[in-house]
Design an enzyme around this catalytic site. Structure first.
Site, PDB file in Angstrom:
ATOM      1  N   HIS A 116       0.816  -1.214   0.000  1.00 50.16           N
ATOM      2  CA  HIS A 116       0.000   0.000   0.000  1.00 50.16           C
ATOM      3  C   HIS A 116       0.856   1.273   0.000  1.00 50.16           C
ATOM      4  CE1 HIS A 116      -3.488  -2.357   2.160  1.00 50.16           C
ATOM      5  NE2 HIS A 116      -3.331  -2.700   0.887  1.00 50.16           N
ATOM      6  N   PRO A 117       1.872   1.409  -0.836  1.00 54.47           N
ATOM      7  CA  PRO A 117       2.681   2.633  -0.791  1.00 54.47           C
ATOM      8  C   PRO A 117       1.896   3.850  -1.286  1.00 54.47           C
ATOM      9  CG  PRO A 117       3.306   1.314  -2.685  1.00 54.47           C
ATOM     10  CD  PRO A 117       2.348   0.481  -1.877  1.00 54.47           C
TER      11      PRO A 117
END
Length: 555
Positions: A490-491
């Site tokens: 989930h960057p």
């Protein structure tokens, strides 16, 4: 058709990246036949069969056909380990290789964005219509079981299909009951602004097949005469010219396509939707970023924006494994050729069972301690276990309860290593680098133990395989979190939006790059803070909102 001028093609809008945001943008911008739209994707078409079979994420992640195959730098918070860092490299981008989990986050996330940007357009109440605009929620199908409140929060008839999972596991049902016994309420909907509770995830699937953004927003639309798609095309850099005001204006992109370098010009805007890694990388390569970094690589400065590539945030999952007795888990189901054959047959006949599984099935949101007024933990619970992603299942029945800190205070960076656009940047998440994150990590493992120790789960005689009950102190648990923690993919945050007086803001509240005309960033990189949940659907909302702004300004 696109206009030819000086060996380059001219479009009104150029969208870089045919991933989650880019596919929606291409759809919306080309809906007006007067707009000439170019959509560029470095990866190929999404015609690999494992993209579309839900369990196929196992074969898409770390596969050069579908994944950029990034790796993090050695991370001190992970005791020097480096992690794979998957990012989709195909039509549909990360929506073609991700977990298919539909999750918006919490209302407080978006209200916080509004405070940070000074723009009420980002408040939850003003984002909700953008979520609903493209939704096709199964509960609103004819004969569905939606209540009045559900209709107030979900849409129907849009492109983005949301369904319930086509499987059931008794061991997960009992884990959910144990969570309730531990004080976590049941919920029917994680997506009404307060996601506290336990239930099965809803998924982006249609009839047991993955539903990616390429299918949702490009299928059929790709035939529009005013929409041009270049896949298998590497963007080498952004092109600039001086505007009438003296500010630089982004006038197009340089690409490598079919072995040749070409130019594409944008009469109105270039829109970066290359993701939280690709967008800051391309900005830095093109002279937009921290002046010191650009000087290090002899890149002329177009705009000195120190926030480009900073503020990287991600959800770090800490995987607890419990060996169980008397339970049916995937470890046992898939332990023989006969079991695997049954699994394959069930999917072939019914599009159900383990091959229709998202990576995680059961979800829970709760608090790591009473110090938090809102849920700050998310659980992804699975009826299986393995040592690490890509390794074989264990030869004993087990479940995995992964927990992540929803609101990490650690911040990382994305920085180019050279002027070569084909060289991956240095990705340094800096996990567990703050005292708060380390405390949440330790406390979250204790919450997992509390759930597993409830009466509803006792019949399975659970034995904690990882991290192990011998580890009890904060120091022990933080060290173990560093040993077993992994990215949950989930960057966000590396080109964040903010107020005009925020020196680290890369874009304004309408996602226009500071100090440059004709250039926006529309993807997860613009999030000032990470959402309290999975990030794919919030990225679609961002693209929906941006499309409205772009089309409104152009009309």
């Amino acid at each position: 058709m696109a206009e030819q001028t000086n060996n380059s093609q001219v479009f009104d809008y150029i969208v870089v990246g045919a991933g989650t945001a880019g596919c929606l943008l291409a759809n919306r911008l080309s809906a007006d036949p007067a707009n000439r739209v170019l959509l560029i994707e470095a990866g190929g078409r999404d015609n690999y069969h494992w993209i579309h079979i839900p369990v196929g994420y196992l074969y898409c992640i770390d596969n050069p056909r579908t994944d950029w195959r990034f790796r993090t730098e050695a991370d001190p918070g992970l005791n020097g380990r480096s992690l794979i860092f998957p990012r989709g490299k195909t039509l549909g981008g990360c929506s073609s290789i991700n977990g298919m989990l539909y999750m918006r986050g919490q209302a407080r996330d978006y209200d916080g964005w509004a405070e940070l940007t000074g723009d009420d357009a980002w408040r939850w109440d003003n984002c909700l219509p953008d979520f609903m605009r493209h939704e096709d929620h199964y509960r609103l199908d004819r004969g569905g079981d939606a209540d009045a409140a559900h209709r107030d929060y979900h849409g129907h008839g849009g492109e983005w299909r949301i369904e319930k999972q086509r499987l059931k596991w008794q061991v997960l049902d009992d884990f959910a009951t144990a969570a309730v016994e531990a004080g976590i309420p049941r919920t029917r909907d994680f997506n009404r602004g307060d996601n506290e509770g336990v239930d099965y995830f809803e998924v982006n699937q249609r009839s047991g097949w993955r539903w990616n953004t390429s299918k949702a927003f490009l299928r059929g639309v790709e035939k529009r005469s005013n929409l041009t798609l270049w896949h298998s095309t590497q963007v080498l850099g952004l092109e600039f010219e001086k505007s009438e005001t003296g500010e630089p204006r982004c006038c197009g992109v340089k690409v490598q396509r079919a072995g040749e370098v070409a130019m594409a010009r944008a009469a109105r805007e270039v829109i970066l939707s290359a993701g939280a890694i690709g967008s800051p990388q391309l900005l830095q390569l093109s002279g937009v970023g921290p002046a010191e970094l650009l000087a290090e690589h002899d890149i002329p400065v177009v705009a000195a924006l120190p926030g480009v590539g900073e503020n990287l945030q991600d959800h770090l999952q800490i995987r607890s494994i419990y060996q169980v007795k008397g339970a049916n888990t995937l470890n046992t189901m898939a332990s023989s050729l006969m079991g695997k054959a049954r699994i394959g047959l069930e999917y072939a006949l019914r599009r159900s069972g383990p091959m229709s599984m998202a990576p995680s099935q059961l979800c829970a949101f709760t608090r790591s301690s009473e110090a938090y007024e809102h849920p700050n933990l998310e659980y992804h619970v699975q009826p299986l276990s393995l040592e690490a992603f890509g390794q074989p299942l264990h030869d004993f029945p087990a479940i995995t309860a992964s927990v992540c800190n929803l609101n990490p205070t650690s911040r990382g960076t994305v920085r180019i290593k050279s002027r070569d656009p084909r060289q991956a940047p240095a990705i340094s998440p800096n996990y567990l680098s703050t005292p708060e994150d380390r405390q949440v990590a330790a406390d979250s493992l204790r919450v997992t133990r509390r759930i597993a120790g409830q009466p509803a789960f006792a019949k399975y005689q659970p034995e904690e395989v990882k991290p192990g009950v011998q580890y009890q102190s904060d120091e022990d648990l933080v060290r173990l979190a560093g040993d077993i923690g992994t990215t949950i993919f989930h960057p966000v945050g590396t080109a964040r939006m903010g107020r005009a007086d925020d020196p680290m803001a890369v874009v304004d509240s309408q996602l226009r790059v500071r100090g440059i005309q004709g250039l926006r960033v529309v993807d997860a990189s613009i999030m000032p803070t990470i959402t309290s949940g999975n990030t794919n659907s919030p990225t679609l909302m961002i693209a929906e909102k941006a499309a409205g702004w772009i089309l409104g300004r152009a009309s």
